[in-house]
Design a protein around this motif. Structure first.
Motif, short mmCIF file in Angstrom:
data_model
loop_
_atom_site.label_atom_id
_atom_site.label_comp_id
_atom_site.label_asym_id
_atom_site.label_seq_id
_atom_site.Cartn_x
_atom_site.Cartn_y
_atom_site.Cartn_z
N LYS A 115 -7.39 1.79 4.53
CA LYS A 115 -8.81 1.53 4.26
C LYS A 115 -9.55 2.78 3.83
O LYS A 115 -10.57 2.72 3.16
CB LYS A 115 -9.48 0.96 5.52
CG LYS A 115 -9.19 -0.52 5.70
CD LYS A 115 -10.06 -1.11 6.80
CE LYS A 115 -9.82 -2.59 6.96
NZ LYS A 115 -9.41 -2.92 8.35
N LEU A 127 0.33 -4.49 7.54
CA LEU A 127 -0.69 -3.44 7.65
C LEU A 127 -1.51 -3.55 8.92
O LEU A 127 -1.96 -2.55 9.47
CB LEU A 127 -1.67 -3.56 6.48
CG LEU A 127 -1.54 -2.61 5.31
CD1 LEU A 127 -2.72 -2.82 4.39
CD2 LEU A 127 -1.46 -1.17 5.76
N ASN A 128 -1.70 -4.76 9.35
CA ASN A 128 -2.80 -5.01 10.28
C ASN A 128 -2.34 -5.35 11.69
O ASN A 128 -2.97 -6.11 12.39
CB ASN A 128 -3.62 -6.19 9.72
CG ASN A 128 -5.06 -6.04 10.08
OD1 ASN A 128 -5.41 -5.17 10.87
ND2 ASN A 128 -5.90 -6.90 9.53
N ARG A 129 -1.22 -4.79 12.11
CA ARG A 129 -0.63 -5.22 13.37
C ARG A 129 -0.59 -4.14 14.44
O ARG A 129 0.05 -4.32 15.47
CB ARG A 129 0.84 -5.61 13.12
CG ARG A 129 1.04 -6.77 12.21
CD ARG A 129 2.48 -7.19 12.35
NE ARG A 129 2.85 -8.21 11.40
CZ ARG A 129 4.09 -8.68 11.31
NH1 ARG A 129 5.03 -8.19 12.09
NH2 ARG A 129 4.36 -9.63 10.44
N ASP A 158 1.59 -5.43 2.61
CA ASP A 158 0.27 -5.76 3.15
C ASP A 158 0.34 -6.63 4.41
O ASP A 158 -0.51 -6.53 5.29
CB ASP A 158 -0.59 -6.46 2.08
CG ASP A 158 -1.01 -5.49 0.98
OD1 ASP A 158 -0.79 -4.26 1.16
OD2 ASP A 158 -1.53 -5.93 -0.06
N SER A 159 1.36 -7.46 4.51
CA SER A 159 1.46 -8.34 5.68
C SER A 159 1.75 -7.55 6.96
O SER A 159 1.61 -8.08 8.07
CB SER A 159 2.56 -9.38 5.46
OG SER A 159 3.82 -8.73 5.39
N HIS A 203 0.84 -1.20 0.00
CA HIS A 203 0.00 0.00 0.00
C HIS A 203 0.88 1.26 0.00
O HIS A 203 1.96 1.25 0.59
CB HIS A 203 -0.91 0.02 1.23
CG HIS A 203 -2.22 -0.67 1.01
ND1 HIS A 203 -2.35 -2.04 1.01
CD2 HIS A 203 -3.46 -0.17 0.74
CE1 HIS A 203 -3.61 -2.36 0.77
NE2 HIS A 203 -4.31 -1.24 0.60
N ASN A 242 2.92 0.46 14.91
CA ASN A 242 2.26 -0.39 13.92
C ASN A 242 2.88 -1.78 13.79
O ASN A 242 2.23 -2.70 13.32
CB ASN A 242 2.28 0.28 12.53
CG ASN A 242 1.15 1.28 12.35
OD1 ASN A 242 0.02 0.92 12.08
ND2 ASN A 242 1.47 2.56 12.54
N GLN A 294 -2.26 5.09 12.19
CA GLN A 294 -2.50 3.65 12.03
C GLN A 294 -2.58 3.27 10.55
O GLN A 294 -3.50 3.66 9.84
CB GLN A 294 -3.81 3.32 12.74
CG GLN A 294 -3.92 1.88 13.12
CD GLN A 294 -5.20 1.64 13.90
OE1 GLN A 294 -5.52 2.37 14.82
NE2 GLN A 294 -5.94 0.63 13.49
N TYR A 295 -1.63 2.47 10.10
CA TYR A 295 -1.50 2.18 8.68
C TYR A 295 -2.79 1.58 8.09
O TYR A 295 -3.24 1.98 7.01
CB TYR A 295 -0.34 1.22 8.41
CG TYR A 295 1.03 1.76 8.72
CD1 TYR A 295 1.27 3.13 8.77
CD2 TYR A 295 2.10 0.90 8.96
CE1 TYR A 295 2.54 3.62 9.05
CE2 TYR A 295 3.37 1.37 9.24
CZ TYR A 295 3.59 2.74 9.28
OH TYR A 295 4.84 3.21 9.56
N ASP A 296 -3.35 0.61 8.79
CA ASP A 296 -4.51 -0.10 8.24
C ASP A 296 -5.69 0.85 8.05
O ASP A 296 -6.37 0.83 7.01
CB ASP A 296 -4.89 -1.23 9.21
CG ASP A 296 -5.89 -2.18 8.57
OD1 ASP A 296 -5.73 -2.47 7.38
OD2 ASP A 296 -6.81 -2.62 9.28
N LEU A 297 -5.91 1.69 9.04
CA LEU A 297 -7.02 2.64 8.97
C LEU A 297 -6.79 3.65 7.85
O LEU A 297 -7.71 3.99 7.09
CB LEU A 297 -7.13 3.36 10.32
CG LEU A 297 -8.41 4.12 10.59
CD1 LEU A 297 -9.60 3.17 10.67
CD2 LEU A 297 -8.29 4.89 11.91
#
Ligand SMILES: *Cc1c(COP(=O)(O)O)cnc(C)c1O
Length: 362
Positions: free
Chosen positions: A233, A215-217, A212-213, A69, A87, A227-230
């Motif tokens: 999204k 992103l969600n940590r 991407d692996s 991303h 993150n 926050q990367y994931d937010l």
């Protein structure tokens, strides 16, 4: 009329003249909207198109693979000093850090607020030159949450043109002053981040490229805007992005595409750096104290043999239209930052001035 001015500022730094002229021409009426791009909603269709185009151009310039991303966010380079540990780690984790100058050192102290940051190696002085100890002496931790380094140290003028091998530990790189200056293989990194004000656009904006692996940590207590994931999204619009900076960054990416992309600008950067280092090496009046294999192509620090002449040098350089050559206060001497936007004519003018100054004062 005043002679042309060449601005060697380390950051915020000069932007391409073509970009500044375009921004000026559409400053109060952007694309027939009847207002400035900075006065428009980030949710409006024209702005969203601008943002998508800028993102696509950056992805193309760096050949960013599909499983990464690209985020446009706030807080400059330093914002990522906190965003990275928040993150990518939990509280009792350890992270490896390579320290090659003041920015990578700054990242260590910020990271220590969130986890245990270990320094695997620091630069050393050998035969009067600053260099890195050999790779087999680094104390790497195979369980580290990530490995952080700064490929180009803006203050110190120390650049590493290879990617340290970490045996599966994600590599995080602070590319604030080197992004888009040379080809990179994004695949070798877990996270790449950069404050914009060196090679991309105005300050305040930062660019983050994240696999991407990773992103969600984020820890639950991570501020939403870090926050990367937010951010991902919400297409980098969770909160209002720095819209005008994003717009200018987009113009810079278009300019870079028109120059022939990263490969073409890399060749020019190499030429510029060679010209300047040659002028330093060929004259006892000047010196650069970095091991030649680690010399920066973007930030070239140099010292005068007689530091008593520093202020005269700076004064006369300024008079000749050569701006912002004073070295960082912690290094002293001079520093010429020659990012993508610096034309070769700027470097030639500096070299001519240096030769002339040495002749008059040597
Ligand atoms: C400029 C710079 C930073 C800091 O950027 P800010 O936008 O001031 O937070 C961090 N790292 C490097 C390598 C830099 O050159």
């Amino acid at each position: 009329m005043q002679n042309e001015v060449f601005n060697f500022s380390a950051g915020p730094a000069m932007l391409p003249k073509e970009v500044m002229l375009q921004a000026q021409s559409e400053f109060i009426d952007w694309q027939g909207q009847g207002c400035s791009v900075m006065e428009m909603s980030h949710r409006s269709k024209p702005f969203i198109e601008l943002a998508q185009k800028a993102t696509a151009n950056l992805r193309a310039l760096l050949a960013v693979p599909d499983d990464y991303h690209v985020l446009f966010t706030h807080g400059g380079g330093r914002g990522q000093f906190s965003a990275v540990p928040l993150n990518l780690s939990v509280k009792d984790d350890r992270a490896d850090h390579l320290v090659t100058g003041s920015w990578s050192k700054g990242a260590v102290s910020e990271a220590n607020n969130y986890l245990n940051a270990d320094v695997v190696a620091t630069t050393i002085e050998e035969n009067g030159l600053i260099t890195l100890p050999s790779r087999d002496t680094w104390t790497m931790n195979s369980k580290a949450a990530y490995f952080h380094y700064c490929p180009n140290e803006t203050v110190d003028g120390f650049e590493i043109d290879w990617v340290p091998q970490t045996e599966g530990v994600p590599v995080v790189a602070d590319m604030s002053s080197t992004i888009l200056s040379r080809k990179i293989d994004v695949r070798q990194y877990g996270v790449i981040y950069a404050g914009a004000q060196k090679n991309i656009g105005p300050s305040g904006l930062s660019v983050v490229i994240v696999h991407d692996s990773l992103l969600n940590r984020a820890r639950v207590e991570t501020p939403s805007i870090l926050q990367y994931d937010l951010i991902a999204k919400n297409d980098s619009m969770y909160n209002t992005p720095p819209t005008f900076a994003w717009y200018l960054a987009g113009l810079v990416f278009e300019w870079l595409v028109a120059q022939g992309g990263v490969e073409a600008i890399e060749q020019r950067n190499q030429q510029k750096a060679q010209l300047l280092y040659r002028a330093i090496d060929n004259n006892d009046f000047y010196a650069n104290r970095i091991d030649p294999q680690y010399r920066s192509r973007m930030n070239v620090p140099f010292q005068l043999a007689d530091p008593n002449l520093d202020s005269l040098f700076l004064q006369q350089a300024e008079h000749a239209g050569l701006k912002a050559l004073k070295g960082h206060r912690i290094v002293g001497g001079m520093r010429a930052s020659i990012y993508n936007a610096m034309p070769i004519e700027g470097v030639t003018a500096l070299v001519d001035f240096m030769n002339d100054f040495a002749k008059r004062n040597g």
